[in-house]
Design a protein around this motif. Sequence first.
Motif, PDB file in Angstrom:
ATOM      1  N   UNK A  69       1.066  -1.390   0.050  1.00 45.38           N
ATOM      2  CA  UNK A  69      -0.148   0.284   0.243  1.00 45.38           C
ATOM      3  C   UNK A  69       1.143   1.440   0.342  1.00 45.38           C
ATOM      4  N   UNK A  70       2.109   1.315   0.743  1.00 37.59           N
ATOM      5  CA  UNK A  70       2.963   1.914   0.876  1.00 37.59           C
ATOM      6  C   UNK A  70       3.363   2.611  -0.773  1.00 37.59           C
ATOM      7  N   UNK A  71       4.082   1.791  -1.345  1.00 40.19           N
ATOM      8  CA  UNK A  71       4.521   1.133  -1.742  1.00 40.19           C
ATOM      9  C   UNK A  71       3.705   2.171  -3.252  1.00 40.19           C
ATOM     10  N   UNK A  72       2.362   1.688  -3.484  1.00 36.63           N
ATOM     11  CA  UNK A  72       1.673   2.877  -4.574  1.00 36.63           C
ATOM     12  C   UNK A  72       0.506   3.808  -4.279  1.00 36.63           C
ATOM     13  N   UNK A  73       0.414   3.697  -2.263  1.00 32.31           N
ATOM     14  CA  UNK A  73       0.050   4.750  -2.584  1.00 32.31           C
ATOM     15  C   UNK A  73       1.069   6.204  -2.157  1.00 32.31           C
ATOM     16  N   UNK A  74       1.887   6.353  -1.260  1.00 30.78           N
ATOM     17  CA  UNK A  74       3.178   7.150  -0.742  1.00 30.78           C
ATOM     18  C   UNK A  74       2.939   7.464   0.899  1.00 30.78           C
TER      19      UNK A  74
END
Lengths: 301, 227
Positions: free
Chosen positions: A180-185
């Motif tokens: 999720x972090x990679x996708x949304x920052x």
Amino acid sequence: MNNINLSCEHVSKDYSGKRVLNDISLTIEPGCIYGLIGRNGAGKTTLLSILTAQNPATLGTVTCGGEPVWENQSALDHICFSRELNPTNAYGNSSYKVKEYLRMASVYYPHWDAAYAKRLIDTFGLDTKKRIAKLSKGMLSMVTIVVALASRAAITILDEPVAGLDVVSRERFYQLLIEDYTETGRTFIVSTHIIEEAANVFEKVIIIDQGRLRLIEDTAELVSRFFAISGKEEEVDAACANLKVHHSDIMGRSKTAYVELQPGDSIKHYIDGRELDAHGLSLQKLFVAMCGDETPMGEGK
Amino acid sequence: MKQGILRNLRYQGRNQLQMVGLTIVTILLLAVFSAFTAPIDRIGQVVIAGFAAYVPTACVLWGVTPSLSFYTVIAPYLLSMGSTRKSVFWVNQIYKVGFALFSGVVFYLVNMVGGEYSVFTGFSASFTLFATIIFLSSIGEVAGALSYRVGKWGMIFYIAALVMVCLVVGVAFGLSAASGGEMANMMFEFADAMKAFPITLFALGGIVGGALFSVACWLIVRRVAIK
């Protein structure tokens, strides 16, 4: 949306005249995974609840994107603090079903992603028809994780998200968090006691000890500055004379000192020419060294 | 703020609709029960006359009882999900007045439809029910908010204090009346004078009292911490 920082300045909190948080100032920068660690009662949950306006600070201010957080809907819309659910809490609505709780979340979080929530529910195998009071500790954690991730809030805070989860679910959680972090920052703040597993996930670490902020630092840089130096007691003492020693263990004539170097300093400089071993510390070990019992282990015990 | 109000209107509104539904169901169940127990030749009369009790009972049950748990159970979740105390409080006030209004209107309509069999007629009975629900709900909100903020003993002390006030006033009136002294005469005179006032004035007193309790509730809730 995700370029929002969360700051607090000189925040203190008193409970019944006792100061539980003392003059904390920090800035949570956007696009980073923070780990918040501290011993039981250190003030982690109190700090998180003050950062999210769920608890008024006795002193100090909290801002999100430059706006005060307290009673400010536009600032609060960027934040999700998914609290630990307690089925036995006399004040909690433990009679809610999981789906009712999630429906409430879908109304109150403006960026709620229903499809993602459904995927997460399937991933964890949650039965949404169950009442919160009937859930196991692990399942309660899963519900808080679903709410946190599906909220899609720019700043998402999880308080003890892995408490009660089995090792497989914990791994799955960290995978989901990174995906999720990679996708949304988005920015994540995760408080946990299971430091060893989470250490690789945290880009930055915040350590709180007895209501005070001990440090907020890049995890890799922090870990690179902590070492355990072992050898004969006199040799260790000589090597550590100009080092900050956080903790030491003595076994017979051997001693291990847990030391912190200054940024840019090298451990070789201190142990070269001596019969000493030095190895780096894990995040958990350095946390124990910093916040463990003040009495060095092996001394006076 | 506006978004917060809208979200609360949406979520709390759904809960309030459930209360309205439960109120209607309760009124109907009470009416059906009384129909079964009434003499066959007077079923209609008994049921219609009974509405004087069914409507206030159901309205107080579903309008007032939930106010006790609003600040202990529901509000903490709404606040923990990023709602502001202000929007949670104000929307709750809106729905409290809305439910009281619904109760008053239902009571008025039922009494009107009941015609000659109705125990109450006119505006004052409905207005009294409206005021009673506002007053009791506001008392309940303070109890719930106190319970959440200072613990169950706070709520118990508050309710005990209210009961004590009622007891003292009631006992004072009763003893004075029984003793037949000067005080009693003053009270009878007072009671006689009160007869001149329309019942709506007492109802207005209830609304003012409710407003004061709501202010007290806000003072408790405005800086409450989520546990």
